[in-house]
Design a protein around this motif. Structure first.
Motif, short mmCIF file in Angstrom:
data_model
loop_
_atom_site.label_atom_id
_atom_site.label_comp_id
_atom_site.label_asym_id
_atom_site.label_seq_id
_atom_site.Cartn_x
_atom_site.Cartn_y
_atom_site.Cartn_z
N ALA A 38 19.37 -54.00 -24.60
CA ALA A 38 18.39 -52.99 -24.19
C ALA A 38 17.98 -52.13 -25.38
O ALA A 38 18.73 -52.00 -26.36
CB ALA A 38 18.98 -52.11 -23.09
N ALA A 39 16.82 -51.55 -25.29
CA ALA A 39 16.31 -50.69 -26.37
C ALA A 39 17.22 -49.49 -26.61
O ALA A 39 17.33 -49.01 -27.73
CB ALA A 39 14.89 -50.23 -26.03
N ASN A 40 17.91 -49.02 -25.57
CA ASN A 40 18.76 -47.85 -25.71
C ASN A 40 20.23 -48.20 -25.94
O ASN A 40 21.11 -47.37 -25.77
CB ASN A 40 18.62 -46.93 -24.49
N CYS A 41 20.49 -49.42 -26.35
CA CYS A 41 21.86 -49.86 -26.64
C CYS A 41 22.39 -49.09 -27.86
O CYS A 41 21.68 -48.96 -28.86
CB CYS A 41 21.87 -51.36 -26.93
N PRO A 42 23.63 -48.60 -27.80
CA PRO A 42 24.19 -47.88 -28.94
C PRO A 42 24.22 -48.75 -30.20
O PRO A 42 24.52 -49.95 -30.14
CB PRO A 42 25.62 -47.55 -28.51
N GLU A 43 23.86 -48.15 -31.33
CA GLU A 43 23.76 -48.88 -32.59
C GLU A 43 25.07 -49.55 -32.99
O GLU A 43 25.07 -50.68 -33.47
CB GLU A 43 23.31 -47.92 -33.70
#
Length: 50
Positions: A38-43
């Motif tokens: 997902a785009a908001n996945c933690p780096e």
């Protein structure tokens, strides 16, 4: 590989794992065939993936 068709097939068959912890476990067990990030996945989790 047609991404949309693969994703639809996985959802239809119920073979979908959601969440960071479940995904990590599935990868470690060698059961993951495809991982969608997902785009908001933690780096830091993205970095663990590869």
């Amino acid at each position: 590989m047609d991404f949309n068709a693969s994703l639809r097939r996985a959802i239809k068959t119920g073979n979908v794992i959601l969440g960071q912890n479940n995904t990590e476990k599935c990868i470690k067990e060698g059961k993951a065939q495809m991982v969608v990030v997902a785009a908001n996945c933690p780096e830091n989790f993205k970095n663990q993936l590869g």
